[in-house]
Design an enzyme around this catalytic site. Structure first.
Site, mmCIF file in Angstrom:
data_model
loop_
_atom_site.group_PDB
_atom_site.id
_atom_site.type_symbol
_atom_site.label_atom_id
_atom_site.label_comp_id
_atom_site.label_asym_id
_atom_site.label_seq_id
_atom_site.Cartn_x
_atom_site.Cartn_y
_atom_site.Cartn_z
ATOM 1 N N LYS A 173 -14.580 2.312 13.938
ATOM 2 C CA LYS A 173 -14.754 2.036 15.364
ATOM 3 C C LYS A 173 -16.236 2.071 15.693
ATOM 4 O O LYS A 173 -16.861 3.126 15.671
ATOM 5 C CB LYS A 173 -14.042 3.097 16.218
ATOM 6 C CG LYS A 173 -13.981 2.701 17.683
ATOM 7 C CD LYS A 173 -13.960 3.868 18.627
ATOM 8 C CE LYS A 173 -15.313 4.463 18.857
ATOM 9 N NZ LYS A 173 -16.287 3.566 19.509
ATOM 10 N N GLU A 251 -23.125 13.377 11.671
ATOM 11 C CA GLU A 251 -24.583 13.155 11.736
ATOM 12 C C GLU A 251 -24.928 13.038 13.211
ATOM 13 O O GLU A 251 -24.588 12.040 13.850
ATOM 14 C CB GLU A 251 -24.950 11.862 10.994
ATOM 15 C CG GLU A 251 -24.658 11.892 9.509
ATOM 16 C CD GLU A 251 -25.597 12.791 8.726
ATOM 17 O OE1 GLU A 251 -26.717 13.069 9.203
ATOM 18 O OE2 GLU A 251 -25.201 13.233 7.637
ATOM 19 N N CYS A 285 -32.446 8.954 15.443
ATOM 20 C CA CYS A 285 -32.159 10.397 15.388
ATOM 21 C C CYS A 285 -33.335 11.179 14.827
ATOM 22 O O CYS A 285 -33.532 12.344 15.158
ATOM 23 C CB CYS A 285 -30.925 10.646 14.549
ATOM 24 S SG CYS A 285 -31.087 9.993 12.882
ATOM 25 N N GLU A 384 -32.995 15.353 23.410
ATOM 26 C CA GLU A 384 -33.502 14.085 22.850
ATOM 27 C C GLU A 384 -33.888 13.135 23.976
ATOM 28 O O GLU A 384 -33.078 12.854 24.860
ATOM 29 C CB GLU A 384 -32.385 13.390 22.071
ATOM 30 C CG GLU A 384 -32.131 13.892 20.690
ATOM 31 C CD GLU A 384 -31.011 13.071 20.036
ATOM 32 O OE1 GLU A 384 -29.927 12.967 20.628
ATOM 33 O OE2 GLU A 384 -31.225 12.545 18.946
HETATM 34 P P1 NAD Z 1 -22.366 8.768 21.169
HETATM 35 O O1 NAD Z 1 -22.094 10.163 20.793
HETATM 36 O O2 NAD Z 1 -22.297 8.408 22.608
HETATM 37 O O3 NAD Z 1 -21.340 7.783 20.439
HETATM 38 C C1 NAD Z 1 -21.221 7.727 19.035
HETATM 39 C C2 NAD Z 1 -19.853 7.175 18.676
HETATM 40 O O4 NAD Z 1 -18.866 8.164 19.017
HETATM 41 C C3 NAD Z 1 -19.471 5.919 19.475
HETATM 42 O O5 NAD Z 1 -18.762 5.036 18.648
HETATM 43 C C4 NAD Z 1 -18.586 6.485 20.564
HETATM 44 O O6 NAD Z 1 -17.708 5.540 21.109
HETATM 45 C C5 NAD Z 1 -17.852 7.572 19.810
HETATM 46 N N1 NAD Z 1 -17.237 8.607 20.640
HETATM 47 C C6 NAD Z 1 -17.674 9.075 21.838
HETATM 48 N N2 NAD Z 1 -16.838 10.035 22.278
HETATM 49 C C7 NAD Z 1 -15.873 10.184 21.349
HETATM 50 C C8 NAD Z 1 -14.714 11.017 21.248
HETATM 51 N N3 NAD Z 1 -14.395 11.895 22.196
HETATM 52 N N4 NAD Z 1 -13.928 10.906 20.154
HETATM 53 C C9 NAD Z 1 -14.247 10.016 19.173
HETATM 54 N N5 NAD Z 1 -15.320 9.188 19.234
HETATM 55 C C10 NAD Z 1 -16.122 9.277 20.304
HETATM 56 O O7 NAD Z 1 -23.782 8.398 20.542
HETATM 57 P P2 NAD Z 1 -24.646 7.078 20.723
HETATM 58 O O8 NAD Z 1 -25.259 7.078 22.094
HETATM 59 O O9 NAD Z 1 -23.852 5.884 20.315
HETATM 60 O O10 NAD Z 1 -25.781 7.315 19.620
HETATM 61 C C11 NAD Z 1 -26.933 8.074 19.838
HETATM 62 C C12 NAD Z 1 -26.803 9.450 19.216
HETATM 63 O O11 NAD Z 1 -26.536 9.339 17.827
HETATM 64 C C13 NAD Z 1 -28.091 10.258 19.311
HETATM 65 O O12 NAD Z 1 -27.798 11.586 19.645
HETATM 66 C C14 NAD Z 1 -28.660 10.188 17.908
HETATM 67 O O13 NAD Z 1 -29.521 11.242 17.564
HETATM 68 C C15 NAD Z 1 -27.410 10.198 17.095
HETATM 69 N N6 NAD Z 1 -27.679 9.658 15.762
HETATM 70 C C16 NAD Z 1 -27.725 10.523 14.699
HETATM 71 C C17 NAD Z 1 -28.027 10.061 13.423
HETATM 72 C C18 NAD Z 1 -28.081 10.993 12.237
HETATM 73 O O14 NAD Z 1 -28.123 10.510 11.110
HETATM 74 N N7 NAD Z 1 -28.095 12.301 12.428
HETATM 75 C C19 NAD Z 1 -28.284 8.697 13.238
HETATM 76 C C20 NAD Z 1 -28.237 7.846 14.333
HETATM 77 C C21 NAD Z 1 -27.928 8.335 15.600
#
Ligand code: NAD
Length: 484
Positions: A173, A251, A285, A384
């Site tokens: 997803k 992650e 990230c 962040e």
């Molecule tokens: P997000 O947490 O809003 O969403 C990430 C994914 O999780 C999306 O597909 C979203 O639809 C899904 N999601 C949201 N709520 C959920 C739930 N309750 N159950 C299941 N899935 C759910 O993050 P974003 O805005 O898409 O991405 C940015 C974040 O990702 C930042 O915090 C960034 O640091 C982090 N990130 C981390 C890494 C790493 O390797 N550590 C890499 C890239 C991004």
């Protein structure tokens, strides 16, 4: 263009026939009309992945590796077209970021193919001469893969390639903002000949509506054995509570300190800081969220950083001279506005940029920004920012700098600049982060290296990258045979 789910090897509409639309951050135009997934669609995809499990886990390893190599070839053969669409959907510059992302995605499929062929187990010595103890890696079963919008090809490939290599089946997803890239990636896998049900794709409008039913079903379903998620720390924490005893590979967020000590090569540190702050418009990230500079070199470093920052040309991502494209979405850009407002109210000074740029097709083009005199109480240091902002703090000695670096709930990637090897190791050992780089940008990683959050902090669980993901996505099965 209309996008449908991919379930059991077929492109299918949503169970209830509903759709949502996705706009380009670059032009503001509607790019896709997308099947809006429901809990029922997620269940259909999970069922398809469960049904394909026996077949995929019993495939010869060399056959799975062949399909992974084929997927890499197809991705590479389409690199320009995929990268162009990626730029328009996500906002990142075509030449400097989108093309390398496609190349590294293909590389992840190659790495998984090679890793799985060499994944040998062990025969352990026994205290009984008639016993043979075998250790082997076997797949978990169905893995849910839930990904963000900042690296729409790379991050899914980091999970899907090793999951399939190891014999798992996948329900994928993507973020609602980057559905087109997800569909294109899955098309490549379909054409490579991945068996029906081995990789399933379900779209959801959760990031737009705030209700994530598809993702939640993928986390709670009893038919799912493991969940790989890249996203916010708050999402990771929620998912880990909902997942119960499933295998988790999370992650999440980072607050990468980038530390500049008083004996460092200032020009080099400034160049690396600009890369760390402005790549992908800061939406990474491992961006340098907090730049901590020794007060003896503070003003020299700030001047050098401003000169570097001026080189980062904001523009249309398909223009070859552009180094920063628009931010991906409005909620993320609004958060940057809020952090800048908070910092200025508390005494930070903006020396470059400081807000949205005018005259573009959307409101998401953000000026590369340098903010100085940042203090620990500001949002810049606590949460962040995830935008093209270099936020610079001052530290008066190594101890104070270390304390500042560690004054965060996060522990992902850090960097330290110094010419003194013993000082470098002091920071490597004492900065609480999963990875520490010396004299290199916080953006540096290689696809085969293990990457992830430090245990006990809030940047994630487990390691992503190369064979380390294969270890995360397999059970270590112990078999004891009596040979008498
Ligand atoms: P997000 O947490 O809003 O969403 C990430 C994914 O999780 C999306 O597909 C979203 O639809 C899904 N999601 C949201 N709520 C959920 C739930 N309750 N159950 C299941 N899935 C759910 O993050 P974003 O805005 O898409 O991405 C940015 C974040 O990702 C930042 O915090 C960034 O640091 C982090 N990130 C981390 C890494 C790493 O390797 N550590 C890499 C890239 C991004």
């Amino acid at each position: 263009m209309n996008l449908k789910h991919f379930i059991g090897g077929k492109w299918v509409g949503a169970e209830v026939g509903d759709v949502f639309t996705v706009r380009s951050p670059v032009t503001g135009e509607v790019l896709y009309t997308v099947a809006r997934g429901s809990r029922e669609d997620a269940r259909r995809a999970i069922d398809a992945a469960s049904e394909a499990q026996d077949y995929v886990r019993s495939m010869p390893v060399y056959e799975r590796a062949r399909l992974l190599h084929r997927a890499a070839e197809i991705i590479s053969s389409r690199r320009e077209a995929l990268a162009r669409e990626l730029s328009i959907e996500q906002g990142k510059p075509y030449a400097t970021e989108a093309l390398p992302e496609i190349d590294e995605t293909a590389e992840n499929f190659r790495i998984a193919a090679e890793d799985i062929k060499r994944l040998d187990g062990k025969v352990m010595p026994s205290r009984d001469k008639n016993k043979l103890i075998l250790l082997r890696y076997e797949p978990y079963g169905v893995f849910s893969v839930i990904t963000p919008w900042n690296y729409p090809y790379l991050i899914p490939s980091e999970y899907i390639a090793p999951a399939f290599a190891a014999g798992n089946t996948v329900v994928f997803k993507p973020s609602s903002y980057v559905v087109g890239s997800a569909a294109r990636l899955v098309e490549c896998l379909e054409e490579a000949g991945f068996p029906p049900g081995s990789v399933n794709l379900v779209f959801s409008d959760g990031d737009l509506s705030g209700r994530e039913e598809v993702g939640d079903e993928m986390v709670v379903s009893d038919k799912v054995a493991g969940v790989g998620l890249t996203g916010h720390t708050s999402t990771g924490e929620l998912v880990s509570r909902r997942a119960g005893m499933k295998k988790l590979l999370l992650e999440c967020g980072g607050m990468g300190p980038l530390i500049v000590l008083d004996d460092s090569d200032i020009a080099r540190a400034a160049r690396a800081t600009a890369i760390s702050s402005f790549t992908n418009a800061g939406q990474v990230c491992c961006a340098a969220e907090r730049i901590i500079v020794h007060e003896r070199v503070y003003s020299g470093f700030v001047n050098a950083l401003i000169e570097e920052a001026k080189r980062w040309r904001l523009g249309h991502p398909l223009d070859e001279s552009t180094l920063i494209g628009p931010m991906n979405n409005e909620p993320t850009a609004r958060k940057v506005d809020e952090h800048i407002r908070d910092g200025v109210e508390k005494g930070a000074r903006i020396l470059l940029g400081g807000g949205r740029a005018l005259g573009f097709s959307t409101d998401l083009y953000y000026q590369p920004t340098v903010v100085v005199d940042v203090t620990p109480d500001m949002l810049f240091n606590r949460d962040e920012t995830f935008g093209p902002v270099a936020a610079v703090m001052r530290g008066s000695n190594d101890e104070e700098i270390l304390e500042l670096a560690n004054s965060t709930i996060y522990g992902l990637q850090a960097a330290v600049f110094t010419r003194d090897i013993s000082r470098a190791f002091k920071f490597v050992d004492q900065v609480r982060a999963g990875q520490v780089l010396v004299n290199e940008s916080t953006l540096y990683w290689e696809p085969q290296e293990p990457f992830g959050g430090l245990g006990g902090k809030k940047s994630g669980i487990g390691r992503l990258g190369g064979v380390y993901t294969v270890y995360e996505m397999t059970n270590l099965k112990t078999t004891v045979i009596d040979t008498s």
